[in-house]
Design an enzyme around this catalytic site. Structure first.
Site, PDB file in Angstrom:
ATOM      1  N   CYS A  30      15.503 -23.068 -15.476  1.00  0.00           N
ATOM      2  CA  CYS A  30      14.602 -24.102 -16.008  1.00  0.00           C
ATOM      3  C   CYS A  30      13.226 -23.515 -16.337  1.00  0.00           C
ATOM      4  O   CYS A  30      12.496 -23.094 -15.433  1.00  0.00           O
ATOM      5  CB  CYS A  30      14.489 -25.223 -14.973  1.00  0.00           C
ATOM      6  N   CYS A  33      10.306 -25.292 -14.710  1.00  0.00           N
ATOM      7  CA  CYS A  33      10.310 -24.987 -13.263  1.00  0.00           C
ATOM      8  C   CYS A  33       9.626 -23.646 -13.013  1.00  0.00           C
ATOM      9  O   CYS A  33       8.832 -23.508 -12.068  1.00  0.00           O
ATOM     10  CB  CYS A  33      11.733 -24.928 -12.721  1.00  0.00           C
TER      11      CYS A  33
END
Length: 155
Positions: A30, A33
């Site tokens: 991600c 993230c």
């Protein structure tokens, strides 16, 4: 304080045994993230009184499911064992600091009282013994956190 990795086995005790817990649900693939990780880590270095926990949603799919995670990163804050904040998306450093100030400023007794009122409204009669709520066990804390997360996500 450095961040700690938590699992389905340690989630409940981490939330139940610490005053303020901030949980970052993330995955290695991600992009947002990865961008949020240094912001989260920097905040953890500034706030020794807060547990900064990370949940790898790939490795902890059961916990991510229990938490109703549909987007990552998702940030959750617990105060006195009660879920007080949940939001998907990466926060910039100043917004994370503002969130921490607000969460740490909450009156723990008031948070627990409100959580108990909500639980009493949702539970059948006779859920408390002697009119006083019992201290939750770790299993009950996990179940309570899961119930809070499910209610938050409309389950």
């Amino acid at each position: 304080m450095a961040t700690v990795d938590i699992t389905v086995d340690t989630f409940g005790s981490t939330v139940a045994e610490n005053d303020t817990v901030l949980v970052d649900f993330w995955a290695a693939w991600c992009g947002p993230c990865r961008q949020f990780a240094p912001v989260f880590e920097a905040a953890s270095a500034k706030h020794d009184d807060v547990v900064f926990a990370k949940v790898d949603t790939e490795a902890e799919q059961q916990l991510a499911s229990m938490a109703g995670i549909t987007s990552i990163p998702t940030l959750m804050a617990f105060r006195g064992g009660v879920l007080v904040f949940s939001q998907a998306g990466a926060l910039p450093g100043n917004a994370l600091e503002d969130l921490l100030t607000q969460v740490k400023g909450l009156d723990v007794d008031e948070v627990r009282r409100m959580a108990e009122e909500q639980a009493a409204q949702a539970a059948p009669e006779g859920g408390q013994q002697g009119g006083q709520p019992a201290e939750p066990s770790v299993d009950e804390a996990v179940e309570s956190a899961a119930d809070q997360l499910n209610a938050l996500h409309g389950r």
